[in-house]
Design a protein around this motif. Structure first.
Motif, short mmCIF file in Angstrom:
data_model
loop_
_atom_site.label_atom_id
_atom_site.label_comp_id
_atom_site.label_asym_id
_atom_site.label_seq_id
_atom_site.Cartn_x
_atom_site.Cartn_y
_atom_site.Cartn_z
N SER A 706 0.83 -1.20 0.00
CA SER A 706 0.00 0.00 0.00
C SER A 706 0.86 1.25 0.00
O SER A 706 0.61 2.20 -0.74
CB SER A 706 -0.91 0.01 1.23
OG SER A 706 -1.84 -1.03 1.13
N ASP A 707 1.89 1.23 0.85
CA ASP A 707 2.77 2.40 0.90
C ASP A 707 3.47 2.63 -0.43
O ASP A 707 3.67 3.78 -0.85
CB ASP A 707 3.82 2.22 2.01
CG ASP A 707 3.19 2.31 3.39
OD1 ASP A 707 2.10 2.89 3.50
OD2 ASP A 707 3.79 1.78 4.35
N ARG A 710 1.09 4.33 -2.73
CA ARG A 710 0.92 5.74 -2.35
C ARG A 710 2.14 6.56 -2.76
O ARG A 710 2.01 7.66 -3.30
CB ARG A 710 0.68 5.87 -0.85
CG ARG A 710 -0.77 5.59 -0.47
CD ARG A 710 -0.94 5.44 1.01
NE ARG A 710 -1.15 6.73 1.67
CZ ARG A 710 -1.80 6.86 2.83
NH1 ARG A 710 -2.31 5.79 3.41
NH2 ARG A 710 -1.96 8.03 3.38
N SER A 731 -7.27 -4.84 -4.39
CA SER A 731 -8.71 -4.73 -4.62
C SER A 731 -9.07 -3.29 -4.97
O SER A 731 -8.36 -2.34 -4.62
CB SER A 731 -9.47 -5.16 -3.38
OG SER A 731 -9.23 -4.23 -2.35
N LYS A 733 -11.47 -1.50 -3.81
CA LYS A 733 -11.74 -0.69 -2.62
C LYS A 733 -10.45 -0.10 -2.08
O LYS A 733 -10.37 1.10 -1.83
CB LYS A 733 -12.35 -1.58 -1.52
CG LYS A 733 -13.84 -1.76 -1.61
CD LYS A 733 -14.29 -2.44 -0.32
CE LYS A 733 -15.68 -3.03 -0.46
NZ LYS A 733 -15.96 -3.93 0.67
N ARG A 734 -9.45 -0.96 -1.88
CA ARG A 734 -8.21 -0.46 -1.28
C ARG A 734 -7.56 0.56 -2.22
O ARG A 734 -7.06 1.59 -1.78
CB ARG A 734 -7.26 -1.63 -0.99
CG ARG A 734 -5.92 -1.19 -0.39
CD ARG A 734 -5.41 -2.15 0.66
NE ARG A 734 -5.34 -3.51 0.16
CZ ARG A 734 -4.24 -4.04 -0.39
NH1 ARG A 734 -3.15 -3.31 -0.51
NH2 ARG A 734 -4.25 -5.27 -0.84
N TRP A 737 -9.12 3.98 -1.71
CA TRP A 737 -8.65 4.63 -0.48
C TRP A 737 -7.23 5.16 -0.65
O TRP A 737 -6.92 6.29 -0.30
CB TRP A 737 -8.68 3.64 0.69
CG TRP A 737 -10.03 3.46 1.33
CD1 TRP A 737 -10.88 2.42 1.16
CD2 TRP A 737 -10.67 4.36 2.24
NE1 TRP A 737 -12.01 2.59 1.89
CE2 TRP A 737 -11.92 3.78 2.58
CE3 TRP A 737 -10.32 5.60 2.79
CZ2 TRP A 737 -12.81 4.39 3.46
CZ3 TRP A 737 -11.21 6.20 3.67
CH2 TRP A 737 -12.45 5.60 4.00
N LYS A 766 -17.10 8.17 0.72
CA LYS A 766 -16.53 8.38 2.04
C LYS A 766 -15.05 8.75 1.99
O LYS A 766 -14.64 9.72 2.64
CB LYS A 766 -16.75 7.13 2.89
CG LYS A 766 -16.51 7.36 4.37
CD LYS A 766 -16.83 6.11 5.16
CE LYS A 766 -16.45 6.28 6.61
NZ LYS A 766 -16.58 5.02 7.34
N GLU A 770 -13.54 12.18 3.62
CA GLU A 770 -12.57 12.16 4.71
C GLU A 770 -11.26 12.84 4.31
O GLU A 770 -10.69 13.59 5.09
CB GLU A 770 -12.29 10.72 5.16
CG GLU A 770 -13.45 10.18 5.98
CD GLU A 770 -13.08 8.97 6.80
OE1 GLU A 770 -11.88 8.65 6.89
OE2 GLU A 770 -14.01 8.35 7.34
N ARG A 792 -26.07 8.85 8.58
CA ARG A 792 -25.27 9.08 9.79
C ARG A 792 -23.91 9.65 9.41
O ARG A 792 -23.44 10.62 9.99
CB ARG A 792 -25.12 7.75 10.51
CG ARG A 792 -24.56 7.88 11.90
CD ARG A 792 -24.21 6.49 12.43
NE ARG A 792 -23.43 6.64 13.63
CZ ARG A 792 -23.95 6.63 14.85
NH1 ARG A 792 -25.25 6.46 15.01
NH2 ARG A 792 -23.18 6.77 15.90
N ARG A 800 -18.48 17.79 11.24
CA ARG A 800 -17.05 18.03 11.29
C ARG A 800 -16.67 19.34 10.62
O ARG A 800 -15.68 19.97 10.99
CB ARG A 800 -16.28 16.86 10.65
CG ARG A 800 -16.21 15.66 11.56
CD ARG A 800 -15.41 14.55 10.94
NE ARG A 800 -14.00 14.85 10.85
CZ ARG A 800 -13.14 14.12 10.14
NH1 ARG A 800 -13.58 13.08 9.45
NH2 ARG A 800 -11.87 14.44 10.10
N ARG A 822 -25.97 13.85 20.57
CA ARG A 822 -24.53 14.13 20.59
C ARG A 822 -24.22 15.40 19.81
O ARG A 822 -23.40 16.22 20.22
CB ARG A 822 -23.78 12.94 20.00
CG ARG A 822 -22.41 12.78 20.61
CD ARG A 822 -21.73 11.55 20.11
NE ARG A 822 -21.54 11.57 18.68
CZ ARG A 822 -21.71 10.52 17.90
NH1 ARG A 822 -22.10 9.37 18.40
NH2 ARG A 822 -21.50 10.62 16.61
#
Lengths: 850, 591
Positions: A706-707, A710, A731, A733-734, A737, A766, A770, A792, A800, A822
């Motif tokens: 992963s690194d 990146r 994958s 998904k990964r 991200w 998401k 983020e 949610r 945030r 909250r």
């Protein structure tokens, strides 16, 4: 004062030497076993403190043989003349020059050629040794003993000393040469404990004085007093009694500063024996005459038909004759004060009162009244006097008198009485002719109870020793242990099982007894099986295990160590066996394979200190995956080593090790995952190596997949990133991200937006939200927040970036009361926002939300 | 305030234990005459600071250093190494001595092993015959009081050693420590043990009792009535959950080490750039004693109230007339440093607890514990890995996920492991292997018992109210720690009422003493309850570590009405999920 006839008869046995009374009771009439020992024809050695007697036919005299073997026998008796043991004396080396007992009751026999033979009390020979070649060449003339030491004088007038027999290899010290031509007239020693130097001093009667010989010098003293024919040093080492050539008895301090006392004897013939009787008088013995000379007044003379031996004790002299053992002592003061004829001292009156009382006479009361004020003192004197008696009835009467007096005393230490009774019971027990240790109370106190017990067990009187330890509340262990060892030695014919039972029966009498120590003794006696059985009884594994190792019961040792749970003990055994089986590691491995704890500990240790052995072990036990893990560990070590990561073959060795690990993983079906991982690992290293070459930056190796992706994206190498992705089947998904976060890192918001539009992200939006919020890009974030499907998440995202209304809307839409609560807390400080939540809550009316 | 805790309120005389150790240490120093350099193994400095003031060491001529591979620079000719009996430390000692030899320096070397010398260590020292130059001794420190109700064996690696490597040295250590306690406080008659390590400790302890019996005449009436031993392996659930008590949160976020926490001075309101301050945390701090076991949220309220009332008092002072009123005020002022210290701390912690991710984490933990939404949990873990969140947090959740499900289906198991290795690097392969060996992350083979356990022991509260607690569950927001439930049942019934459940938990069970009698009522009456109305003392031993949250739960239990027991906890170490799992990481731990 009226004293009874009995009292008179007691004092009548005393002899007065000037103003002091002496008595000489017979303590034993001697048995001597089968045949009386004729002291004329025997050499005799008697140990002080009522110790044993050794006798051997004197070979320096011509003796007539009666009905006895021509071979000489060394016989050992108790002081009461009971034969303890005997052995044929067939030792070579010439005439027996000297024979004496050491403090530990070892009989030391010195023969002419300098050989020293030693025996224990059971006439068992102990290791012999030689004093030295000069003694062998010159021959020994004389010797003198003390405590645990010996001094010899050779025919050539050289002095040698053995300072301590207790050492396993007693050393021999050569003393300074006295440089005399004629042999010394007489020899005496001053014990080390009484000398300034702490070493023994040898006194030689030479010329008209004395030579004091030490290791490093000779001193001539007392010139003109002599020549001295005979010497005896007093018990405290301070005085020397000596007999001059002209028949004078001299008493001189051992520094020879003056002559303290002089007595001229009728004969100038030197006495056969010269001895101190306590500190008050000196005994001289010529054939048939024993003369006791005191500091003043006329000497007392005794006549003996028979030959005698004087045995000096600290408080008197024992006199051994062929028929009896007597004890010559100064009558103790307490005894004098009671039994002296016409004594009116309180103790005498108390003793008298008891007699009256027993006869129901009123005089008893009269006596008591007379001594009222000094009654405690009288009681004490009676108790003391009882202690000095050998005769039971007299002990009894004296104690009774004390007890009688005690009844009339309010303040008295009654424990003294008890103490005396206790002491007397012990003394009477050991004085019994069957045991034959005629200790006086004074000697007993000097010797101490533990030493007495040691002597009893040495003489194999274990039962009595045990009873005495019990009675005095001492540690029984030493007795039981000694018994057990002696039992093993003497029971060679008893089979192991029976002997074990006999031993264990007694050993269990004392809780802390060391079975291991007894087992060791059994092993030394060649009874390995018994040893093993005894070790089994030992509850303390820490003692069991080393012993099992020493008797080569390795397997049992290991099992026991494991049972104990003490890992240190297990290591002890492991290392020992491992060392022993250096050439048979296979056996060792197989042995520990069946013992999980031992195996695990072995692995723990070797993992740090011996990879090769551990690998061999794993290979043998078929744990290929563990070998593989070890290889992986080694491969990282190679990576850490800076030399390994330089140069073109670069990670070559490292990759090869990983490949080896991969192949090992492949061997077992359960480790497919690991083998794939190892394969990917080596592939990754190759890829990273390539990247480092192409980017000329050493930042890839040792980072994760992963690194790596990146890093590629951050460097703008999208193609490389893609390649890595495909190579390792990352994958979707990964990938999303990773790429989103990487783009945010370099603030490439445009590319990020384009990426979001490529297709519908498999992760949803998401990651985009983020990444933007984390990067502080509120406006960018707002591009993606509305696209979030999870309400949610949407509410939290608005929260945030501080958009209260939107957050509240999303939350209320999701019907999540808790979330709403909250959010209100977060936005609580803001009044406007607060009202929004209140309205919403009212509308939803969630219970339990404050 | 000293880091050495005040032990006056302990149910048994713990001060005497500490004094004994202190004396032994000072004797060691005195036996080496003159000035000396005392070189301490780093891991010992924590326990030592709980034992003795460093000034006292210095008064005895000791110059203090830490042991490392770097040679020690000192002009002392006497070097005293004070080290744990770990072979790897011997390497450091060797290299130090070899350095001195190479420099031609002649010194006297002493090694004092804590708690005892071992064959394995001495074997390392045998190299080059160096052990002939060293005087070897022992400092038998088997346990240190952390607080008036907590003892620590200071065995940082006990869980890993036992459950991964199969090295049971720590179990012997524990048994030895317990036996030493018995020699001072009398034989503990009742025992209950669950888990393989616990049972092993009981076995070793029994053989020690046989070898070296406690003389009941010497020690009088036993002061500890019951001992409950729990192997951490029985309950790995609790430590994986985030702690919510004040002390728990401090530990989770800032890490408490041997009863104190080290943080930036700026947090404590004394801005000194980059300087660290050490804040002792034990019951000698009265305010801390009051709030340490409360839920963090409640603590905030308490602190706020305190601050407000202080402020009010301050405002009122101008109208104060009498001297006694003034005195009261000054008294209150004395507590000001305590209040401000904890307000500073709490404020710092708030920065973490107010993050949404914090709540998200608690939510997912709860979901995992409830054991119903498998997919959600799986995806959450997957996402954490993809986001490359700190590996220890990922593993912690993953372990909780795996153990509540009795492992993961092979497909998920392999997938997550692969994602982990891809994200964090292949050097974590041994870590995964360790987790597998310990049974913390594995392939699912059987159906999980977790739902049965939670139901039978009522671990998940139906409705939890954190402000009005009546069960230990409130401390974990609705989860009652399994370990503490077991203690509760041990006290209540000697585990008779839950025998079936116990069988579902790992490891054997063993009990002895009065608790073995078959009469249930008798057991209930007897389980350590002395007849004279005194509260009886139960020693709870956690083998493999205990969390602050669990300690709080136990204190809560003993404060409950009708509880006739005082608890003393003995643990290998106070841990949390992170510190516990870190011992399993092969990349960072020892060699």
């Amino acid at each position: 004062m009226a004293s009874s006839a009995a009292t008179v008869s007691i004092a009548a046995e005393w002899q007065l030497l000037y103003n002091r009374y002496y008595r000489k009771p017979e303590i034993y009439s001697l048995q001597w076993g089968r045949m009386t020992i004729d002291l004329r024809r025997h050499r005799v050695a008697c140990a002080p403190f009522g110790g044993p007697i050794a006798a051997i036919r004197d070979d320096s005299k011509i003796v007539q043989l009666y009905a006895e073997s021509a071979r000489r026998k060394l016989q050992i008796f108790t002081s009461s003349g009971v034969l303890l043991s005997s052995v044929v004396w067939d030792r070579p080396g010439g005439r027996l020059v000297g024979m004496a007992w050491t403090d530990d009751h070892v009989l030391v026999c010195v023969v002419q050629n300098g050989k020293v033979y030693r025996y224990d009390i059971h006439a068992k020979p102990l290791p012999e040794f030689e004093i030295g070649t000069e003694c062998f060449e010159q021959g020994i003339l004389e010797c003198a003993f003390w405590g645990n030491g010996l001094v010899v004088i050779t025919e050539g007038n050289l002095v040698f000393c053995v300072p301590d027999f207790r050492e396993t290899e007693p050393k021999v010290v050569r003393f300074a040469d006295p440089e005399i031509d004629d042999p010394p007239l007489c020899v005496a020693v001053i014990e080390p404990k009484y000398t300034m130097s702490g070493n023994v001093e040898v006194l030689l009667g030479a010329g008209d004085g004395v030579l004091v010989v030490e290791e490093d010098g000779v001193q001539r003293l007392g010139e003109g007093v002599g020549p001295l024919q005979k010497m005896a040093v007093s018990q405290n080492g301070k005085y020397l009694a000596s007999f001059t050539h002209d028949g004078r008895l001299l008493v001189i301090p051992t520094d020879f500063s003056k002559i303290m006392f002089e007595y001229s004897c009728e004969s100038a013939l030197p006495p056969e024996q010269l001895a101190w009787c306590g500190m008050d008088s000196v005994l001289l013995y010529w054939d048939e005459t024993l003369l006791m000379v005191g500091p003043s007044g006329d000497p007392v003379s005794y006549t003996y038909d028979d030959s005698i031996v004087l045995i000096p004790e600290c408080d008197g002299v024992r006199i051994l004759s062929s028929t009896s053992m007597e004890f010559l002592q100064r009558v103790p003061d307490s005894t004098v004060s009671i039994f002296q004829i016409a004594s009116t001292l309180p103790a005498a009156l108390l003793y008298d009162a008891l007699e009256h009382f027993d006869r129901r006479s009123a005089k008893a009361d009269e006596n008591l009244r007379l001594i009222r004020s000094s009654l405690p003192e009288a009681v004490q004197t009676c108790i003391d006097a009882a202690g000095h008696e050998f005769e039971h009835s007299r002990q009894h009467t004296l104690l009774k008198a004390a007890s009688y007096g005690q009844a009339f005393c309010s303040q008295i230490h009654r424990d003294r009485f008890h103490e005396m009774c206790k002491t007397l019971r012990v003394l009477n027990a050991v004085r019994n002719p069957g045991i034959g240790i005629p200790l006086t109370i004074h000697q007993y106190k000097l010797l101490t109870a533990p030493v007495l017990i040691a002597r009893l067990i040495n003489a194999h009187q274990h039962f009595l020793a045990l009873r005495i330890t019990e009675y005095l509340g001492l540690n029984k262990e030493v007795v039981i242990m000694h018994w057990a060892c002696a039992k093993i030695t003497s029971s060679s014919a008893v089979i192991d099982e029976d002997l074990l039972k006999i031993l264990v029966d007694k050993l269990k009498l004392w809780k802390g007894v060391s079975y291991a120590a007894v087992a060791k003794h059994a092993d030394n006696n060649g009874r390995r099986k018994l040893a093993a059985m005894l070790v089994d009884q030992e509850p303390r594994s820490s003692k069991q295990v080393p012993l099992l190792l020493s008797i080569e019961e390795d397997n049992t040792a290991l099992v026991k160590a494991i049972d104990s749970g003490d890992t240190d003990l297990i290591y002890l055994v492991l290392f020992r066996i491992w060392h022993k089986k250096k050439n048979a590691t296979r056996d060792f491995f197989e042995m520990i394979q069946g013992m999980p704890l031992a195996r695990d500990l072995f692995i723990v240790y070797t993992r740090s200190y011996d990879h090769e052995s551990l690998k061999n072990f794993f290979l043998l036990s078929g744990q290929l995956q563990d070998v593989a893990f070890l290889l992986l560990k080694e491969s990282w070590k190679l990576g850490v080593n800076p030399l390994a990561s330089k140069g073109s073959p670069l990670h070559g060795p490292r990759i090869r090790v990983i490949e080896k690990a991969r192949d090992l993983f492949r061997e077992t079906r359960e480790h497919t995952f690991e083998s794939k991982a190892a394969d990917e690992h080596q592939k990754l290293l190759r890829v990273q190596h390539g990247l480092e070459v192409s980017t000329k930056q050493a930042i890839f190796v040792d980072s994760s997949i992963s690194d790596t992706i990146r890093t590629c994206i951050v460097l703008g190498k999208h193609q490389d990133a893609m390649k890595v992705r495909t190579e390792f089947k990352v994958s979707e998904k990964r990938w999303y991200w990773l790429k989103v976060f990487a783009l945010a890192t370099i603030n490439d918001w445009e590319t990020l937006e384009r990426f979001s539009k490529d297709k519908k992200p498999p992760t949803g939006y998401k990651p985009f939200v983020e990444a933007c919020i984390d990067g502080g890009q509120k406006s960018e974030a707002l591009k993606y927040i509305p696209k979030l499907t999870d309400l949610r998440e949407k509410a939290e995202a608005y929260e945030r970036i501080g958009m209260a209304k939107e957050a509240a809307d999303a939350a209320s839409e999701s019907n999540d009361g808790e979330l709403l609560g909250r959010l209100k807390l977060t936005f609580g400080q803001n009044a406007a926002a607060g009202s929004i939540f209140d309205t919403l809550r009212d509308r939803l009316s969630f219970p339990g939300v404050s | 305030m000293s880091q050495i805790p005040n032990l006056d309120n302990a149910p048994i005389n713990l001060t005497s234990i500490r004094d004994q150790s202190q004396k032994e240490l000072l004797n060691i120093l005195r036996n080496v005459r003159g000035r000396k350099c005392v070189v301490i193994d780093q891991t010992l400095s924590g326990p030592l600071s709980l034992l003795i003031q460093t000034t006292l060491l210095k008064e005895n001529g000791a110059e203090l250093r830490h042991l490392s591979s770097e040679p020690i620079q000192t002009d002392c000719s006497k070097i005293v190494f004070l080290v744990r009996c770990h072979p790897s430390l011997m390497e450091f000692i060797l290299s130090n001595i070899q350095y001195d030899i190479s420099k031609g320096l002649k010194k006297d070397y002493f090694i004092y092993f804590v708690p005892r010398r071992t064959v394995a260590c001495e074997k390392v020292l045998e190299k080059d015959g160096i052990h002939n130059m060293i005087t070897i001794g022992e400092f038998p420190l088997y346990l240190v009081p952390l607080d008036d109700d907590v003892l620590s064996f200071e065995l940082d690696f006990a869980y890993r050693d036992v459950h991964v490597d199969g090295d049971t040295s720590s179990l012997w250590h524990i048994a030895k420590a317990l036996h030493k306690l018995e020699l001072s406080f009398g034989v503990i008659r009742n025992f209950l043990a669950k888990g393989s390590a616990s049972v092993k400790v009981v076995e070793i302890l029994e053989s020690m009792q046989a070898e070296d019996p406690v003389d009941s005449e010497d020690v009088g009436i036993p002061e500890i009535n019951t001992i409950i031993l729990l192997d951490r392996d029985v309950d790995m659930f609790t430590p994986m959950c985030f702690q919510l008590t004040y002390e728990g949160i401090i530990d989770e976020i800032l890490r408490i080490n041997s009863g104190s926490v080290e943080l930036d001075a700026s947090i404590m309101g004394t801005p000194q750039d980059g300087k660290k301050v050490k804040v002792p945390l034990n019951s000698s701090d009265r305010l801390y004693k009051e709030v340490r076991d409360l839920q963090f949220g409640v603590v905030m309220q308490v602190l706020r109230e305190r601050a407000t009332s202080m402020k009010q008092d301050y405002a009122d002072i101008s109208s104060t007339q009498t001297v006694s009123e003034l005195k009261d005020f000054v008294k209150k002022l004395n507590s000001l440093p305590e209040i401000s210290r904890h307000i500073n701390l709490a404020q710092h912690l708030c920065a973490f607890t107010s993050k949404p991710s914090f709540n998200g984490r608690l939510d997912i933990e709860q979901t995992i514990l409830e054991g119903e939404a498998y997919e959600i949990c799986f995806e959450h873990v997957e996402e954490m890995i993809h986001k490359q969140e700190p590996i220890i947090s990922v593993l912690r959740l993953l372990v909780l996920f795996s153990i509540t499900n009795a492992g993961l289906p092979k497909k998920n198991f392999d997938y997550l492991r692969r994602e982990l290795l891809h994200s964090y690097g292949f050097e974590h392969m041994p870590t995964l292997y360790n987790l597998e060996k310990a049974g913390l992350l594995k392939k699912q083979e059987l159906k999980s018992n977790w739902p049965i356990i939670t139901r039978a022991l009522k671990l998940i509260a139906d409705d939890s109210s954190s402000t009005n607690p009546n069960d230990i569950a409130h401390l974990y927001s609705g989860y009652a720690p399994l370990s503490i439930r077991l203690v509760q049942h041990a006290i209540r019934s000697g585990w008779r009422s839950i025998e079936e459940v116990l069988k579902l938990l790992p490891g054997p069970m063993k009990r002895g003493g009065d608790s073995t009698t078959s009469d249930m009522r008798n057991v209930h009456a007897n389980l350590g309850r002395p007849s004279d109305g005194r509260r009886s003392v139960a020693l709870v031993v956690f083998i493999g570590g205990v969390t602050s949250g669990e300690l709080s739960a136990l204190r809560f239990l003993s404060s409950q009405e009708g509880m006739g027991h005082d608890f003393i906890v003995a643990t290998t170490k106070v841990v949390n999920g992170n510190t516990l799992l870190e011992t399993l990481l092969d990349t960072t731990v020892r060699n």
